[in-house]
Design an enzyme around this catalytic site. Sequence first.
Site, PDB file in Angstrom:
ATOM      1  N   ASN A  92      11.623  64.120 -78.829  1.00 29.02           N
ATOM      2  CA  ASN A  92      12.553  65.151 -79.254  1.00 29.02           C
ATOM      3  C   ASN A  92      12.357  65.298 -80.762  1.00 29.02           C
ATOM      4  OD1 ASN A  92      14.977  66.448 -80.224  1.00 29.02           O
ATOM      5  ND2 ASN A  92      15.880  66.011 -78.212  1.00 29.02           N
ATOM      6  N   GLY A 149      24.964  72.888 -71.426  1.00 24.97           N
ATOM      7  CA  GLY A 149      24.733  72.431 -72.799  1.00 24.97           C
ATOM      8  C   GLY A 149      23.262  72.386 -73.167  1.00 24.97           C
ATOM      9  N   SER A 151      19.600  73.783 -74.397  1.00 25.58           N
ATOM     10  CA  SER A 151      19.195  74.863 -75.312  1.00 25.58           C
ATOM     11  C   SER A 151      17.801  75.393 -75.001  1.00 25.58           C
ATOM     12  CB  SER A 151      19.257  74.388 -76.767  1.00 25.58           C
ATOM     13  OG  SER A 151      18.361  73.316 -76.991  1.00 25.58           O
ATOM     14  N   GLN A 152      17.005  74.641 -74.239  1.00 25.67           N
ATOM     15  CA  GLN A 152      15.639  75.079 -73.940  1.00 25.67           C
ATOM     16  C   GLN A 152      15.500  75.363 -72.444  1.00 25.67           C
ATOM     17  OE1 GLN A 152      13.262  75.766 -76.058  1.00 25.67           O
ATOM     18  NE2 GLN A 152      14.332  75.015 -77.887  1.00 25.67           N
ATOM     19  N   HIS A 156      13.015  69.887 -68.958  1.00 33.37           N
ATOM     20  CA  HIS A 156      12.880  68.658 -69.751  1.00 33.37           C
ATOM     21  C   HIS A 156      13.982  67.677 -69.391  1.00 33.37           C
ATOM     22  CE1 HIS A 156      15.486  71.448 -71.914  1.00 33.37           C
ATOM     23  NE2 HIS A 156      16.064  70.409 -72.514  1.00 33.37           N
ATOM     24  N   GLN A 158      15.615  64.034 -70.748  1.00 36.05           N
ATOM     25  CA  GLN A 158      15.608  63.307 -72.027  1.00 36.05           C
ATOM     26  C   GLN A 158      15.950  61.831 -71.842  1.00 36.05           C
ATOM     27  OE1 GLN A 158      17.142  65.645 -75.296  1.00 36.05           O
ATOM     28  NE2 GLN A 158      17.872  67.195 -73.876  1.00 36.05           N
ATOM     29  N   ASN A 266      26.926  68.192 -73.886  1.00 32.86           N
ATOM     30  CA  ASN A 266      25.886  68.077 -72.857  1.00 32.86           C
ATOM     31  C   ASN A 266      26.070  66.765 -72.104  1.00 32.86           C
ATOM     32  OD1 ASN A 266      24.707  66.013 -74.377  1.00 32.86           O
ATOM     33  ND2 ASN A 266      23.067  67.293 -75.184  1.00 32.86           N
ATOM     34  N   LYS A 277      29.828  68.465 -85.296  1.00 30.37           N
ATOM     35  CA  LYS A 277      29.054  68.936 -86.447  1.00 30.37           C
ATOM     36  C   LYS A 277      29.927  69.142 -87.683  1.00 30.37           C
ATOM     37  CE  LYS A 277      25.243  69.413 -83.893  1.00 30.37           C
ATOM     38  NZ  LYS A 277      24.741  70.540 -83.127  1.00 30.37           N
TER      39      LYS A 277
HETATM   40  P1  AMP Z   1      18.571  70.621 -74.738  1.00 26.99           P
HETATM   41  O1  AMP Z   1      19.293  71.146 -75.959  1.00 26.99           O
HETATM   42  O2  AMP Z   1      19.339  69.644 -73.957  1.00 26.99           O
HETATM   43  O3  AMP Z   1      17.987  71.741 -73.920  1.00 26.99           O
HETATM   44  O4  AMP Z   1      17.338  69.791 -75.268  1.00 26.99           O
HETATM   45  C1  AMP Z   1      16.264  70.398 -75.913  1.00 26.99           C
HETATM   46  C2  AMP Z   1      15.890  69.509 -77.028  1.00 26.99           C
HETATM   47  O5  AMP Z   1      14.622  69.913 -77.541  1.00 26.99           O
HETATM   48  C3  AMP Z   1      16.865  69.545 -78.198  1.00 26.99           C
HETATM   49  O6  AMP Z   1      17.541  68.309 -78.227  1.00 26.99           O
HETATM   50  C4  AMP Z   1      15.990  69.750 -79.416  1.00 26.99           C
HETATM   51  O7  AMP Z   1      16.289  68.778 -80.405  1.00 26.99           O
HETATM   52  C5  AMP Z   1      14.576  69.547 -78.889  1.00 26.99           C
HETATM   53  N1  AMP Z   1      13.563  70.395 -79.521  1.00 26.99           N
HETATM   54  C6  AMP Z   1      13.698  71.649 -80.048  1.00 26.99           C
HETATM   55  N2  AMP Z   1      12.517  72.091 -80.545  1.00 26.99           N
HETATM   56  C7  AMP Z   1      11.612  71.104 -80.317  1.00 26.99           C
HETATM   57  C8  AMP Z   1      10.213  70.955 -80.577  1.00 26.99           C
HETATM   58  N3  AMP Z   1       9.510  71.899 -81.207  1.00 26.99           N
HETATM   59  N4  AMP Z   1       9.613  69.807 -80.182  1.00 26.99           N
HETATM   60  C9  AMP Z   1      10.322  68.847 -79.561  1.00 26.99           C
HETATM   61  N5  AMP Z   1      11.632  68.918 -79.297  1.00 26.99           N
HETATM   62  C10 AMP Z   1      12.274  70.040 -79.666  1.00 26.99           C
HETATM   63  P1  AMP Z   2      22.290  69.287 -80.384  1.00 28.79           P
HETATM   64  O1  AMP Z   2      22.192  69.990 -81.691  1.00 28.79           O
HETATM   65  O2  AMP Z   2      23.644  69.309 -79.769  1.00 28.79           O
HETATM   66  O3  AMP Z   2      21.212  69.629 -79.389  1.00 28.79           O
HETATM   67  O4  AMP Z   2      22.004  67.749 -80.706  1.00 28.79           O
HETATM   68  C1  AMP Z   2      21.010  67.339 -81.595  1.00 28.79           C
HETATM   69  C2  AMP Z   2      20.199  66.251 -80.978  1.00 28.79           C
HETATM   70  O5  AMP Z   2      20.979  65.107 -80.640  1.00 28.79           O
HETATM   71  C3  AMP Z   2      19.594  66.679 -79.725  1.00 28.79           C
HETATM   72  O6  AMP Z   2      18.323  66.127 -79.710  1.00 28.79           O
HETATM   73  C4  AMP Z   2      20.505  66.140 -78.648  1.00 28.79           C
HETATM   74  O7  AMP Z   2      19.859  65.922 -77.421  1.00 28.79           O
HETATM   75  C5  AMP Z   2      20.970  64.861 -79.259  1.00 28.79           C
HETATM   76  N1  AMP Z   2      22.335  64.521 -78.891  1.00 28.79           N
HETATM   77  C6  AMP Z   2      23.256  65.291 -78.292  1.00 28.79           C
HETATM   78  N2  AMP Z   2      24.432  64.623 -78.173  1.00 28.79           N
HETATM   79  C7  AMP Z   2      24.218  63.421 -78.730  1.00 28.79           C
HETATM   80  C8  AMP Z   2      25.021  62.282 -78.911  1.00 28.79           C
HETATM   81  N3  AMP Z   2      26.284  62.267 -78.517  1.00 28.79           N
HETATM   82  N4  AMP Z   2      24.474  61.215 -79.515  1.00 28.79           N
HETATM   83  C9  AMP Z   2      23.199  61.239 -79.938  1.00 28.79           C
HETATM   84  N5  AMP Z   2      22.377  62.287 -79.802  1.00 28.79           N
HETATM   85  C10 AMP Z   2      22.875  63.351 -79.188  1.00 28.79           C
END
Ligand code: AMP
Ligand code: AMP
Length: 312
Positions: A92, A149, A151-152, A156, A158, A266, A277
């Site tokens: 990630n 929750g 974003s992509q 994937h 995690q 999420n 945040k």
């Molecule tokens: P989600 O938000 O659960 O869909 O997880 C998608 C994750 O992809 C987020 O946690 C981002 O931090 C991560 N992400 C976004 N852009 C990239 C990238 N270019 N390479 C690897 N991870 C990424």
């Molecule tokens: P977000 O901006 O919500 O996608 O979160 C930023 C990154 O932290 C992403 O790579 C998430 O998958 C991860 N993340 C989300 N929630 C948590 C959490 N509670 N603790 C640690 N990492 C998290």
Amino acid sequence: MATCPVPEDFFKKLSDKYEVAEKEQHVVFGGSSATFETVEDHNRKFHLTLLQSLNQRPQKGDKNDNPFAKPEPELTILDKFGPSDEFRVVFNKFPLVPRHFMIVTRDFKSQNTPLSPSELSATYSLLVALKKQQDRDWFAFYNCGPESGASQPHKHIQFMTLPTDYTPLPDRIALNSHPFIPDTKQEPLQDGDLPFAHFIARLPDNFEDVEEDDLVMYFSSLLQRALTVLRSHEQSHISYNFCLTTKYMLLVPRSSGVFKDTLGINSCGMMGLILTKDDNDVKIIKEVGPATVLAEVGFPSTAGEGTDEYHY
Ligand code: AMP
Ligand code: AMP
């Protein structure tokens, strides 16, 4: 044992590659500016992470601007993985926890699709390898559907380490229960202390005994319960969070990806790990109560309701 061969030095590869990727800033680590606190609600403890500096993570990806179509080589741990080499294992890019990584499908597959047998067994095999190769507790999670929750849109799953000083929400009931036997009258577990619908299956005591077929049966039993909840609340989408450890799986149907239009929740949130945040988010969570926040983005608990012929 659910077999999907994992290199014996997987954890070493993961660590070595992460160290370089972070040093050379291919990975944008946000954890150093994070602060943590524990909040109690409904008899349970929640682990709040406050991330003051907004990182550069893209808010929403789409199929045309897709970081997982061609992941950066510096972030790629295994270029081919899975029974038919159908996955990649990549970091990630924006972690808050070191070594946060993902399985991504090599070809585009939608994040709205349920986990396939090979996705389940690849995920479980990595968790087992990490357990054998490193002394930390990991969990895997999958945010499925438009209100989960995620974003992509590219599929994937995690992987993150759990905080060492925190007991995740499902542990109490899962670790004190017998293994789940699907296709019997036995219901998945639901912790009556928590106000939101969630379904837990305890895995067999010996993690080496878990087969791919078991994972598929457990997953589909929990998904059935979630579909029944979504249908009874007349939802037009299928969204849920899924978490897996070597001891249990958890599935939580979702009504909304965000609380009060700002706070994204999420799968991590459903383990009790809530990411905020700004100070205002923290204030709102404390006023409302984190368990109630989870109920607002999910559905009311169905603990004790049982099933009938109208259930999936
Ligand atoms: P989600 O938000 O659960 O869909 O997880 C998608 C994750 O992809 C987020 O946690 C981002 O931090 C991560 N992400 C976004 N852009 C990239 C990238 N270019 N390479 C690897 N991870 C990424
Ligand atoms: P977000 O901006 O919500 O996608 O979160 C930023 C990154 O932290 C992403 O790579 C998430 O998958 C991860 N993340 C989300 N929630 C948590 C959490 N509670 N603790 C640690 N990492 C998290």
